[in-house]
Write a protein that holds these residues in place. Structure first.
Motif, PDB file in Angstrom:
ATOM      1  N   GLU A   1      29.853  -6.587 -13.375  1.00 54.99           N
ATOM      2  CA  GLU A   1      29.528  -5.160 -13.436  1.00 54.99           C
ATOM      3  C   GLU A   1      30.214  -4.476 -14.609  1.00 54.99           C
ATOM      4  O   GLU A   1      29.618  -3.627 -15.279  1.00 54.99           O
ATOM      5  CB  GLU A   1      29.904  -4.503 -12.112  1.00 54.99           C
ATOM      6  CG  GLU A   1      29.002  -4.955 -10.955  1.00 54.99           C
ATOM      7  CD  GLU A   1      29.532  -4.543  -9.594  1.00 54.99           C
ATOM      8  OE1 GLU A   1      30.556  -3.825  -9.557  1.00 54.99           O
ATOM      9  OE2 GLU A   1      28.932  -4.946  -8.571  1.00 54.99           O
TER      10      GLU A   1
ATOM     11  N   PRO B   1      24.278 -11.442  -1.148  1.00 57.47           N
ATOM     12  CA  PRO B   1      25.043 -12.365  -1.987  1.00 57.47           C
ATOM     13  C   PRO B   1      25.480 -13.583  -1.188  1.00 57.47           C
ATOM     14  O   PRO B   1      25.618 -13.504   0.031  1.00 57.47           O
ATOM     15  CB  PRO B   1      26.239 -11.527  -2.423  1.00 57.47           C
ATOM     16  CG  PRO B   1      26.458 -10.592  -1.259  1.00 57.47           C
ATOM     17  CD  PRO B   1      25.080 -10.260  -0.761  1.00 57.47           C
TER      18      PRO B   1
ATOM     19  N   VAL C   1      23.818 -14.847  -7.078  1.00 59.28           N
ATOM     20  CA  VAL C   1      24.536 -13.587  -6.825  1.00 59.28           C
ATOM     21  C   VAL C   1      25.722 -13.943  -5.949  1.00 59.28           C
ATOM     22  O   VAL C   1      25.559 -14.215  -4.754  1.00 59.28           O
ATOM     23  CB  VAL C   1      23.646 -12.546  -6.118  1.00 59.28           C
ATOM     24  CG1 VAL C   1      24.464 -11.285  -5.827  1.00 59.28           C
ATOM     25  CG2 VAL C   1      22.431 -12.212  -6.955  1.00 59.28           C
TER      26      VAL C   1
ATOM     27  N   SER D   1      24.585  -9.532 -10.668  1.00 59.03           N
ATOM     28  CA  SER D   1      25.321  -8.674  -9.740  1.00 59.03           C
ATOM     29  C   SER D   1      24.562  -8.373  -8.458  1.00 59.03           C
ATOM     30  O   SER D   1      25.175  -8.023  -7.445  1.00 59.03           O
ATOM     31  CB  SER D   1      25.679  -7.353 -10.432  1.00 59.03           C
ATOM     32  OG  SER D   1      24.505  -6.670 -10.845  1.00 59.03           O
ATOM     33  N   SER D   2      23.228  -8.515  -8.477  1.00 62.33           N
ATOM     34  CA  SER D   2      22.430  -8.117  -7.321  1.00 62.33           C
ATOM     35  C   SER D   2      21.039  -8.722  -7.431  1.00 62.33           C
ATOM     36  O   SER D   2      20.662  -9.289  -8.465  1.00 62.33           O
ATOM     37  CB  SER D   2      22.307  -6.590  -7.259  1.00 62.33           C
ATOM     38  OG  SER D   2      21.602  -6.111  -8.405  1.00 62.33           O
TER      39      SER D   2
ATOM     40  N   ASP E   1      29.067 -13.971  -3.635  1.00 59.96           N
ATOM     41  CA  ASP E   1      29.752 -13.124  -2.649  1.00 59.96           C
ATOM     42  C   ASP E   1      31.242 -13.233  -2.947  1.00 59.96           C
ATOM     43  O   ASP E   1      32.011 -13.829  -2.204  1.00 59.96           O
ATOM     44  CB  ASP E   1      29.435 -13.614  -1.244  1.00 59.96           C
ATOM     45  CG  ASP E   1      29.985 -12.685  -0.175  1.00 59.96           C
ATOM     46  OD1 ASP E   1      30.392 -11.552  -0.521  1.00 59.96           O
ATOM     47  OD2 ASP E   1      30.028 -13.089   1.001  1.00 59.96           O
TER      48      ASP E   1
ATOM     49  N   GLN F   1      32.091 -10.519  -9.217  1.00 64.06           N
ATOM     50  CA  GLN F   1      31.191  -9.366  -9.197  1.00 64.06           C
ATOM     51  C   GLN F   1      31.745  -8.231 -10.071  1.00 64.06           C
ATOM     52  O   GLN F   1      30.992  -7.596 -10.823  1.00 64.06           O
ATOM     53  CB  GLN F   1      31.014  -8.861  -7.762  1.00 64.06           C
ATOM     54  CG  GLN F   1      29.998  -9.633  -6.950  1.00 64.06           C
ATOM     55  CD  GLN F   1      28.574  -9.183  -7.235  1.00 64.06           C
ATOM     56  OE1 GLN F   1      28.319  -8.417  -8.157  1.00 64.06           O
ATOM     57  NE2 GLN F   1      27.629  -9.670  -6.451  1.00 64.06           N
TER      58      GLN F   1
END
Length: 223
Positions: free
Chosen positions: A134, A94, A123, A70-71, A125, A130
């Motif tokens: 999460e 991302p 990661v 995620s990051s 975009d 995403q």
């Protein structure tokens, strides 16, 4: 037959996301969109699902699998990131970049390159992928449905139509869905145009000598 989940690209419906996450936790594999090509994925922590992905792609256990985080801070949980690599990655995420990095012990052995103990991480975009990451709370496997892309393998699916062989990467989105409908458990459709562009792969295992293994989408800037 796969269940198709349709999601808004910018505001994915929480109820549908919850259904996808529940299935992933139960070991489902899915076809889903990213900021590059459509990918085959599952929960990184589901051994049975990873085995199904490998079987689907006819991949031996010595072929590493890429996964999505995620990051950048999430990447640092699953890979050893030097200060130099952190600076480089910070300028690229991302985005459509796959980083080859030394793995931490959190990465399942079934995902790793067994000789180098390295892993590929991205990661994306991309709002839908995403949101799934999460909500799941774990990274998700991201091995290209085109089968010559993000996973670095040399295999490819082929599809016969009118007596001619076609690589799956050439299929329009609805034909892609039709092809995989009996091979995966879930198909995620965010209404986006099917992309045929692949990620750029960066080998950062030697932070003093980073290398571009494949140029795809995105401009590389080594800092």
């Amino acid at each position: 037959m796969a269940t198709i989940h349709r999601l808004h690209p910018d505001n994915p419906q929480p109820r549908t996301i919850a259904q996808i996450v529940s299935a992933l936790r139960d070991g489902a594999i899915m076809l889903y969109p990213t900021d590059t090509v459509y990918a085959i994925g599952c929960d990184l922590m589901s051994k049975s699902a990873i085995e199904k992905v490998r079987k689907l792609k006819q991949m031996s256990n010595d072929k590493p699998l890429t996964f999505l985080c995620s990051s950048l801070s999430n990447i640092a949980e699953y890979a050893n990131v030097s200060n130099a690599n952190y600076r480089t990655m910070k300028s690229l995420v991302p985005g459509p970049f796959t980083f080859i990095l030394p793995a931490t012990k959190l990465v399942p052995k079934l995902v790793l390159n067994p000789k180098r103990k390295t892993t590929g991480i991205r990661v994306p975009d991309h709002g839908v992928s995403q949101t799934i990451i999460e909500a799941l709370g774990n990274p998700i496997i991201s091995t290209s449905a085109n089968l010559k892309e993000d996973d670095l393998d040399d295999e490819d699916f082929s599809h016969t139509k009118n007596g001619k062989q076609r690589n799956v990467c050439d299929l329009p989105k609805m034909e892609l869905f039709d092809y995989f409908s009996k091979l995966v458990d879930l198909i995620v459709d965010d209404g986006s145009v099917h992309s045929y562009e692949v990620s750029t792969i960066l080998d950062l295992t030697d932070d003093l000598n980073p290398q571009v293994l494949r140029q795809g989408l995105g401009e590389v800037r080594f800092l």
